[in-house]
Design a protein around this motif. Structure first.
Motif, PDB file in Angstrom:
ATOM      1  N   THR A  18      79.449 -50.395   2.457  1.00 51.88           N
ATOM      2  CA  THR A  18      80.700 -50.171   1.760  1.00 51.88           C
ATOM      3  C   THR A  18      80.978 -51.310   0.785  1.00 51.88           C
ATOM      4  O   THR A  18      80.412 -52.395   0.892  1.00 51.88           O
ATOM      5  N   THR A  19      81.844 -51.055  -0.154  1.00 45.27           N
ATOM      6  CA  THR A  19      82.232 -52.053  -1.128  1.00 45.27           C
ATOM      7  C   THR A  19      83.195 -53.040  -0.490  1.00 45.27           C
ATOM      8  O   THR A  19      84.127 -52.651   0.202  1.00 45.27           O
ATOM      9  N   ALA A  20      82.959 -54.319  -0.733  1.00 48.51           N
ATOM     10  CA  ALA A  20      83.844 -55.351  -0.186  1.00 48.51           C
ATOM     11  C   ALA A  20      85.098 -55.479  -1.043  1.00 48.51           C
ATOM     12  O   ALA A  20      85.069 -55.269  -2.254  1.00 48.51           O
ATOM     13  N   ALA A  21      86.192 -55.832  -0.404  1.00 46.39           N
ATOM     14  CA  ALA A  21      87.415 -56.140  -1.144  1.00 46.39           C
ATOM     15  C   ALA A  21      87.192 -57.441  -1.914  1.00 46.39           C
ATOM     16  O   ALA A  21      86.394 -58.284  -1.509  1.00 46.39           O
ATOM     17  N   THR A  22      87.864 -57.585  -3.038  1.00 36.69           N
ATOM     18  CA  THR A  22      87.732 -58.798  -3.842  1.00 36.69           C
ATOM     19  C   THR A  22      89.090 -59.407  -4.151  1.00 36.69           C
ATOM     20  O   THR A  22      90.119 -58.731  -4.097  1.00 36.69           O
ATOM     21  N   GLY A  23      89.072 -60.673  -4.476  1.00 38.43           N
ATOM     22  CA  GLY A  23      90.260 -61.373  -4.942  1.00 38.43           C
ATOM     23  C   GLY A  23      89.964 -61.936  -6.324  1.00 38.43           C
ATOM     24  O   GLY A  23      88.820 -62.311  -6.608  1.00 38.43           O
ATOM     25  N   THR A  24      90.963 -61.988  -7.189  1.00 41.84           N
ATOM     26  CA  THR A  24      90.771 -62.473  -8.557  1.00 41.84           C
ATOM     27  C   THR A  24      91.714 -63.623  -8.843  1.00 41.84           C
ATOM     28  O   THR A  24      92.908 -63.536  -8.557  1.00 41.84           O
ATOM     29  N   THR A  25      91.166 -64.693  -9.408  1.00 45.24           N
ATOM     30  CA  THR A  25      91.947 -65.845  -9.831  1.00 45.24           C
ATOM     31  C   THR A  25      91.877 -65.926 -11.349  1.00 45.24           C
ATOM     32  O   THR A  25      90.792 -65.831 -11.932  1.00 45.24           O
ATOM     33  N   LEU A  26      93.023 -66.101 -12.000  1.00 44.47           N
ATOM     34  CA  LEU A  26      93.087 -66.178 -13.461  1.00 44.47           C
ATOM     35  C   LEU A  26      93.536 -67.569 -13.863  1.00 44.47           C
ATOM     36  O   LEU A  26      94.563 -68.057 -13.395  1.00 44.47           O
ATOM     37  N   THR A  27      92.738 -68.236 -14.726  1.00 47.80           N
ATOM     38  CA  THR A  27      93.085 -69.567 -15.215  1.00 47.80           C
ATOM     39  C   THR A  27      93.040 -69.579 -16.738  1.00 47.80           C
ATOM     40  O   THR A  27      92.400 -68.728 -17.361  1.00 47.80           O
ATOM     41  N   SER A  28      93.730 -70.561 -17.331  1.00 46.98           N
ATOM     42  CA  SER A  28      93.711 -70.704 -18.786  1.00 46.98           C
ATOM     43  C   SER A  28      93.420 -72.150 -19.150  1.00 46.98           C
ATOM     44  O   SER A  28      93.740 -73.080 -18.404  1.00 46.98           O
ATOM     45  N   SER A  29      92.797 -72.323 -20.307  1.00 44.37           N
ATOM     46  CA  SER A  29      92.498 -73.662 -20.799  1.00 44.37           C
ATOM     47  C   SER A  29      92.597 -73.649 -22.321  1.00 44.37           C
ATOM     48  O   SER A  29      91.957 -72.820 -22.953  1.00 44.37           O
ATOM     49  N   PRO A  30      93.415 -74.497 -22.912  1.00 37.43           N
ATOM     50  CA  PRO A  30      94.237 -75.505 -22.255  1.00 37.43           C
ATOM     51  C   PRO A  30      95.470 -74.883 -21.598  1.00 37.43           C
ATOM     52  O   PRO A  30      95.860 -73.771 -21.924  1.00 37.43           O
ATOM     53  N   SER A  94     103.295 -61.967 -19.147  1.00 37.54           N
ATOM     54  CA  SER A  94     102.626 -61.659 -17.881  1.00 37.54           C
ATOM     55  C   SER A  94     101.182 -61.315 -18.166  1.00 37.54           C
ATOM     56  O   SER A  94     100.896 -60.337 -18.865  1.00 37.54           O
ATOM     57  N   LEU A  95     100.254 -62.126 -17.654  1.00 39.03           N
ATOM     58  CA  LEU A  95      98.838 -61.885 -17.820  1.00 39.03           C
ATOM     59  C   LEU A  95      98.322 -61.116 -16.617  1.00 39.03           C
ATOM     60  O   LEU A  95      98.709 -61.385 -15.486  1.00 39.03           O
ATOM     61  N   THR A  96      97.438 -60.169 -16.873  1.00 38.82           N
ATOM     62  CA  THR A  96      96.763 -59.470 -15.780  1.00 38.82           C
ATOM     63  C   THR A  96      95.278 -59.403 -16.078  1.00 38.82           C
ATOM     64  O   THR A  96      94.865 -59.366 -17.252  1.00 38.82           O
ATOM     65  N   ALA A  97      94.493 -59.417 -15.021  1.00 43.05           N
ATOM     66  CA  ALA A  97      93.037 -59.297 -15.164  1.00 43.05           C
ATOM     67  C   ALA A  97      92.532 -58.458 -14.008  1.00 43.05           C
ATOM     68  O   ALA A  97      93.082 -58.451 -12.940  1.00 43.05           O
TER      69      ALA A  97
END
Length: 97
Positions: A18-30, A94-97
């Motif tokens: 089965t497909t594993a659940a995932t978590g997403t982290t969003l960062t910005s630079s600068p 509001s950013l989403t990814a």
């Protein structure tokens, strides 16, 4: 010393993957960003335990400022795209990814 090997009967079996659940982290630079200057946005996608492996596929970035979303392929679990906000109107966006 004698070693004996037992033969195992050949057969077939079924294994469900089965497909594993995932978590997403969003960062910005600068960070913080300045209107009119490019910002690199990076989404890091990782499996949630007990899942394992490196996620594949794409990430769609929605910038929250009315510009069109951008879809970027994952490479080693990360996807990066540049974006430039032209104004502070509606800030914070509001950013989403």
């Amino acid at each position: 010393m004698r070693v004996r090997y037992r033969r195992r009967a050949a057969g077939t079996g079924t294994q469900a993957v089965t497909t594993a659940a995932t978590g997403t982290t969003l960062t910005s630079s600068p960070d913080p960003s300045v209107p009119g200057r490019s910002v690199d946005l990076t989404a890091t996608v990782a499996p949630v335990a007990p899942g394992a492996g490196t996620p594949t596929g794409t990430v769609t970035f929605d910038f929250g400022d009315g510009t069109a979303p951008v879809t970027v392929p994952l490479a080693n679990g990360t996807a990066t795209t540049p974006h430039t906000w032209t104004t502070t109107a509606g800030s914070p966006c509001s950013l989403t990814a």
